[in-house]
Design a protein around this motif. Structure first.
Motif, PDB file in Angstrom:
ATOM      1  N   PHE A  96       0.833  -1.199   0.000  1.00  0.00           N
ATOM      2  CA  PHE A  96       0.000   0.000   0.000  1.00  0.00           C
ATOM      3  C   PHE A  96       0.871   1.255   0.000  1.00  0.00           C
ATOM      4  O   PHE A  96       0.673   2.175  -0.784  1.00  0.00           O
TER       5      PHE A  96
ATOM      6  N   LEU B 286       0.905   5.249  -2.043  1.00  0.00           N
ATOM      7  CA  LEU B 286       1.540   6.458  -1.506  1.00  0.00           C
ATOM      8  C   LEU B 286       2.873   6.740  -2.176  1.00  0.00           C
ATOM      9  O   LEU B 286       3.460   7.786  -1.967  1.00  0.00           O
ATOM     10  N   ARG B 287       3.357   5.786  -2.935  1.00  0.00           N
ATOM     11  CA  ARG B 287       4.644   5.912  -3.635  1.00  0.00           C
ATOM     12  C   ARG B 287       5.778   6.256  -2.673  1.00  0.00           C
ATOM     13  O   ARG B 287       6.643   7.085  -2.958  1.00  0.00           O
ATOM     14  N   LEU B 288       5.728   5.654  -1.531  1.00  0.00           N
ATOM     15  CA  LEU B 288       6.820   5.843  -0.568  1.00  0.00           C
ATOM     16  C   LEU B 288       7.971   4.913  -0.920  1.00  0.00           C
ATOM     17  O   LEU B 288       7.791   3.912  -1.611  1.00  0.00           O
TER      18      LEU B 288
ATOM     19  N   VAL C 272      11.344   0.710   8.824  1.00  0.00           N
ATOM     20  CA  VAL C 272      10.567   1.161   9.983  1.00  0.00           C
ATOM     21  C   VAL C 272       9.674   0.029  10.490  1.00  0.00           C
ATOM     22  O   VAL C 272       9.555  -0.201  11.697  1.00  0.00           O
TER      23      VAL C 272
ATOM     24  N   LEU D 215       9.330  -1.727  14.195  1.00  0.00           N
ATOM     25  CA  LEU D 215       8.017  -1.765  14.838  1.00  0.00           C
ATOM     26  C   LEU D 215       7.621  -3.195  15.212  1.00  0.00           C
ATOM     27  O   LEU D 215       7.221  -3.482  16.341  1.00  0.00           O
TER      28      LEU D 215
ATOM     29  N   ASP E 141       9.746  -4.781  18.119  1.00  0.00           N
ATOM     30  CA  ASP E 141       9.369  -4.294  19.448  1.00  0.00           C
ATOM     31  C   ASP E 141       7.988  -4.783  19.847  1.00  0.00           C
ATOM     32  O   ASP E 141       7.745  -5.126  21.002  1.00  0.00           O
ATOM     33  N   LEU E 142       7.085  -4.816  18.869  1.00  0.00           N
ATOM     34  CA  LEU E 142       5.743  -5.323  19.158  1.00  0.00           C
ATOM     35  C   LEU E 142       5.818  -6.773  19.627  1.00  0.00           C
ATOM     36  O   LEU E 142       5.139  -7.170  20.581  1.00  0.00           O
TER      37      LEU E 142
ATOM     38  N   SER F 186       8.267  -8.309  21.076  1.00  0.00           N
ATOM     39  CA  SER F 186       8.829  -8.374  22.416  1.00  0.00           C
ATOM     40  C   SER F 186       7.787  -7.970  23.455  1.00  0.00           C
ATOM     41  O   SER F 186       7.644  -8.596  24.504  1.00  0.00           O
ATOM     42  N   PHE F 187       7.034  -6.930  23.129  1.00  0.00           N
ATOM     43  CA  PHE F 187       6.062  -6.374  24.069  1.00  0.00           C
ATOM     44  C   PHE F 187       4.857  -7.307  24.242  1.00  0.00           C
ATOM     45  O   PHE F 187       4.470  -7.664  25.355  1.00  0.00           O
TER      46      PHE F 187
ATOM     47  N   GLY G  94      13.744 -12.212  20.929  1.00  0.00           N
ATOM     48  CA  GLY G  94      14.868 -12.353  20.014  1.00  0.00           C
ATOM     49  C   GLY G  94      15.002 -13.750  19.439  1.00  0.00           C
ATOM     50  O   GLY G  94      16.078 -14.141  18.996  1.00  0.00           O
ATOM     51  N   LEU G  95      13.912 -14.495  19.412  1.00  0.00           N
ATOM     52  CA  LEU G  95      13.959 -15.884  18.942  1.00  0.00           C
ATOM     53  C   LEU G  95      14.539 -15.987  17.532  1.00  0.00           C
ATOM     54  O   LEU G  95      15.268 -16.925  17.234  1.00  0.00           O
TER      55      LEU G  95
ATOM     56  N   THR H 229      16.083 -13.266  15.811  1.00  0.00           N
ATOM     57  CA  THR H 229      16.891 -12.089  15.472  1.00  0.00           C
ATOM     58  C   THR H 229      17.885 -12.388  14.359  1.00  0.00           C
ATOM     59  O   THR H 229      18.573 -13.412  14.414  1.00  0.00           O
ATOM     60  N   ASN H 230      17.942 -11.502  13.401  1.00  0.00           N
ATOM     61  CA  ASN H 230      18.915 -11.540  12.303  1.00  0.00           C
ATOM     62  C   ASN H 230      18.594 -12.562  11.215  1.00  0.00           C
ATOM     63  O   ASN H 230      19.209 -12.518  10.148  1.00  0.00           O
ATOM     64  N   TYR H 231      17.655 -13.457  11.456  1.00  0.00           N
ATOM     65  CA  TYR H 231      17.351 -14.424  10.403  1.00  0.00           C
ATOM     66  C   TYR H 231      16.629 -13.775   9.228  1.00  0.00           C
ATOM     67  O   TYR H 231      16.748 -14.227   8.091  1.00  0.00           O
TER      68      TYR H 231
ATOM     69  N   LYS I  41       3.548  12.682   1.069  1.00  0.00           N
ATOM     70  CA  LYS I  41       4.510  11.598   1.213  1.00  0.00           C
ATOM     71  C   LYS I  41       5.227  11.673   2.569  1.00  0.00           C
ATOM     72  O   LYS I  41       5.280  10.708   3.318  1.00  0.00           O
TER      73      LYS I  41
ATOM     74  N   VAL J 132       5.537   2.751  19.940  1.00  0.00           N
ATOM     75  CA  VAL J 132       5.513   1.341  20.328  1.00  0.00           C
ATOM     76  C   VAL J 132       6.826   0.946  20.992  1.00  0.00           C
ATOM     77  O   VAL J 132       6.853   0.285  22.021  1.00  0.00           O
TER      78      VAL J 132
ATOM     79  N   PRO K 176      21.969 -14.735  17.326  1.00  0.00           N
ATOM     80  CA  PRO K 176      22.233 -15.125  15.946  1.00  0.00           C
ATOM     81  C   PRO K 176      23.219 -14.168  15.292  1.00  0.00           C
ATOM     82  O   PRO K 176      23.077 -12.957  15.393  1.00  0.00           O
TER      83      PRO K 176
END
Lengths: 313, 417
Positions: free
Chosen positions: A76, A81-83, A91, A95, A98-99, A101-102, A213-214, A216-218, B4, B18, B239
């Motif tokens: 989308f 939005l051509r982002l 980003v 997000l 952290d979600l 983990s929380f 972190g189960l 992480t980095n994979y 944008k 968050v 990892p």
């Protein structure tokens, strides 16, 4: 030896789902950079759902659903939005991590049986190959299926040709009446579903349980493997197995290289990135030009329109 | 164009929100579930309770080392009415921008009157922190900076930094015994963290316990007992930095090992054994550190050697409250009257449901032997892995010799340095 290879195949299954999913999205021209976060959040959601409902299947559905939603967001943002896909993906990675983990806190260290083992009758008894490939569980077999289906779909079907067209020459595809952006939505989300299945197969099978972190980095290594794989699902899956083999190698060498014992654990990721550098060098392309038959093995070009938005004013 | 960037901003703000919520939740957790703060307020009257900062290397709910410390924090709150502030995941992978001395300073600025740094990994940071805040008593758990005999490690200038550690050697010997009694293949695997003096002596203790029970209770030839040590590279899985403990555990089982004893902070070895057992394999595991660690796969758990930091921490904090804190090196043992007494024993072993009744009796017999001193395993002749003598014939190891073991023992397979 068989047991070691079987373990590599089983451990790589989650990564295989992820690289195949990402390959599909990128083939359509959309980079889903959120992998490291999506996999983590899907792993958490998959485990939490399976733990709460008692159903492994629902866990996989939930994992897939979460990553599909993230992928939809990226599509989308990119299409409507051509982002910049990279920025949005990055980003979203933060997000989602952290979600996870929380929201995952109550599920840390909870006990759940995971995907039940299921040897395939008949096939499992084939000498050597049987134990390596057919004495696992549905999640592992599914990863084989995902590679095969992705290959046949992308390279052997008309729809797959459209998919490639959307990622290579969107203008031309559009001129032929293909709905470029609709297909980009579809394949980003389909790729996302596989990424989510990757996450769920980590928390429900490969690394059973949920903890911070189960995975992480994979996600990052999966993104690297897609490039290593030259946007070809079979080669990408090979990359995932190669990565698993490198990890085992680092482990097996430890008693023999005592001086390097403290450094060896860090080598698999570094070696994988190194392998990526090798295949993306010019000389591997030249080698591919000289030996066309090896080309598929040696180099691959990114879809021409990757990471760009398509629109008609 | 405006549209944008407003979207980018929106997503970024969302992410930050968050992230901020997440951090809040993990940084300021003070009371563990089940502890009552009312008890605290009744014991101390009008005065502000002592605020203690506790720095953990891993997540506070890791079912291992860090959780054992967090629970000791809750125990401190309950027993002494102090206030514990925990910051977990203080390691270079999880918080690359944070150093231990920064955390120490920040905690003190926020009112902490005492600091616990709870990992061997925190040596540099806590020594800097202790030097910067000489008036604040600090404890470096598992450290040796306050031990005059410790040679270069001894820091007499840091009069506010004490050490405490449990004699986990006993717990590990019991674990080794349970493993050797249970194994059917005679092959044991030790899932090691990083390589240092502490981890060498703990791995060696498992081996000594295993060998004793293999030989004396099972009557087997010591040469037939295989013992392999693989090191993942840190106390838990990171990892890209460590080997994946799940993979190491799988590899142990793939190569004929049927009992995996964990030396790392988390429970991967146990979980893998549980999965393998579900697929019909006869395998077992022994986790580490935390009393409740068997819970993730009880049926194949032979028990867990664990730390109970509470009693030691209460002694130390009491000395701070009484105004007679001294920077001492303490190496506390189990309470041999009952190694699982939560109020007196610093080291314990909970037998797991995977241990057969018959073997459980033998393990009890072994524990009784350790308790009355009839079994002492750090006695020569013992050789290091390369054949150089560690203890001469009949020589009993001193604390110093055990603490600073230079290699694994002869007969163990795996890297020593």
């Amino acid at each position: 030896m068989e047991a070691t290879l079987a373990s590599i195949v089983a451990a790589a299954s989650a990564l295989v789902y992820a690289v195949v999913g990402e390959t599909i999205a990128e083939k359509a021209g959309v980079i889903n950079l959120s992998l490291d976060g999506s996999i983590m959040l899907s792993a958490m959601a998959g485990f939490a759902t399976a733990f709460t409902t008692g159903s492994v299947l629902l866990g996989f559905v939930a994992g897939a659903g979460v990553s599909m939603a993230v992928a939809l967001l990226i599509a989308f943002a990119s299409i409507e939005l051509r982002l910049n896909q990279i920025a949005v993906g990055f980003v979203l990675t933060l997000l989602c991590t952290d979600l996870a983990s929380f929201l995952g806190d109550p599920y840390v260290g909870q006990r759940f049986a995971g995907v039940p083992p299921l040897a395939i009758p008949g096939l499992a008894d084939i000498p050597w190959l049987g134990p390596i490939f057919f004495k696992h569980n549905l999640s592992v077999y599914g990863s084989f299926l995902a590679v095969a289906l992705a290959y046949f779909f992308i390279f052997r079907s008309r729809r797959g040709l459209e998919l490639q067209g959307v990622g290579e020459r969107p203008e031309a595809a559009h001129a032929r009446g293909i709905r470029v952006n609709l297909l980009r939505y579809v394949y980003t989300v389909v790729g996302g579903a596989l990424v989510g299945i990757a996450g769920a197969s980590y928390s429900l099978d490969v690394r059973l349980g949920w903890r911070d972190g189960l995975t992480t980095n994979y996600g990052w290594i999966a993104l690297a493997i897609v490039i290593f794989g030259g946007w070809h699902p079979v080669r990408a899956a090979g990359g995932a197995y190669l990565f698993g083999a490198l990890s085992v190698l680092a482990l097996k060498l430890q008693p023999h290289l005592p001086d390097l014992a403290q450094i060896l654990p860090m080598t698999p990721f570094a070696l994988m990135i190194f392998a990526l550098l090798l295949v993306s060098q010019d000389w591997s392309r030249r080698l591919g030009d000289r030996y066309p038959r090896w080309r598929r093995l040696l180099s691959g070009d990114p879809p021409t329109a990757i990471g760009t938005a398509f629109w008609r004013d | 164009m405006h549209k944008k960037w407003s979207w980018v901003a929106l997503v970024a703000v969302l992410a930050l929100l968050v992230a901020a919520c997440g951090d809040d939740a993990e940084e300021t957790t003070t009371t563990a579930p089940g502890t009552t703060t009312t008890a605290a307020t009744t014991t101390t009257t009008a005065a502000e309770p002592l605020k203690i900062g506790m720095i953990l290397v891993g997540p506070e709910n890791d079912r291992g080392w860090s959780q054992a410390h967090a629970e000791a924090g809750a125990y401190l709150e309950e027993k002494l009415g102090v206030e514990i502030v925990i910051l977990d995941k203080v390691n270079t992978a999880d918080r690359p921008e944070t150093t231990v001395d920064q955390v120490v300073t920040q905690m003190i600025n926020e009112g902490a009157g005492m600091i616990f740094a709870t990992s061997d990994d925190m040596r540099d940071g806590i020594e800097i922190g202790a030097a910067q805040h000489p008036d604040v008593p600090m404890i470096w758990s598992s450290g040796d900076s306050a031990w005059p005999e410790a040679g270069d490690a001894y820091r007499p200038d840091l009069t506010n930094l004490g050490n405490t550690m449990g004699r986990m050697e006993y717990g590990k010997m019991i674990a080794g015994c349970a493993a050797a009694l249970t194994t059917q293949t005679g092959q044991l695997g030790y899932l090691g963290p990083l390589i240092n003096a502490e981890t060498r002596r703990l791995a060696s203790s498992v081996y000594l316990g295993a060998q004793y029970c293999w030989e004396n209770y099972r009557g087997e030839d010591p040469a037939d007992l295989g013992f392999r040590v693989d090191w993942i590279g840190f106390w838990f899985n990171i990892p890209g930095v460590t080997l994946d403990p799940t993979q190491v555990a799988n590899d142990f089982f793939d190569s004929g090992i049927d009992v995996v004893i964990s030396g790392i902070d988390t429970t991967e070895g146990l979980v893998v054994a549980g999965q393998r057992a579900a697929a019909g394999e006869a395998v077992w595991a022994i986790p580490y550190d935390f009393r409740g660690a068997c819970d993730e796969a009880p049926d194949i758990c032979l028990g867990v050697p664990y730390f109970n930091w509470g009693p030691a921490y209460v002694r130390i904090v009491q000395s701070v409250l009484d105004g007679n804190f001294a920077a001492e090196f303490e190496w506390f043992g189990p309470d041999w009257a009952d190694i699982n007494d939560p109020d007196t024993s610093g080291i314990g072993y909970v037998k797991g449901p995977g241990l057969s009744a018959e073997n459980a009796d033998l393990v009890d017999q072994f524990i009784a032997g350790l308790a009355d001193g009839s079994i002492n395993l750090f006695v020569g002749p013992l050789n290091y892995q390369d054949g150089t003598p560690f203890l001469g014939d009949g020589e009993v190891a001193t604390d110093l010799q055990v603490w600073f073991m230079e290699q694994l023992l002869e007969g163990m397979v795996g890297a020593s340095a």
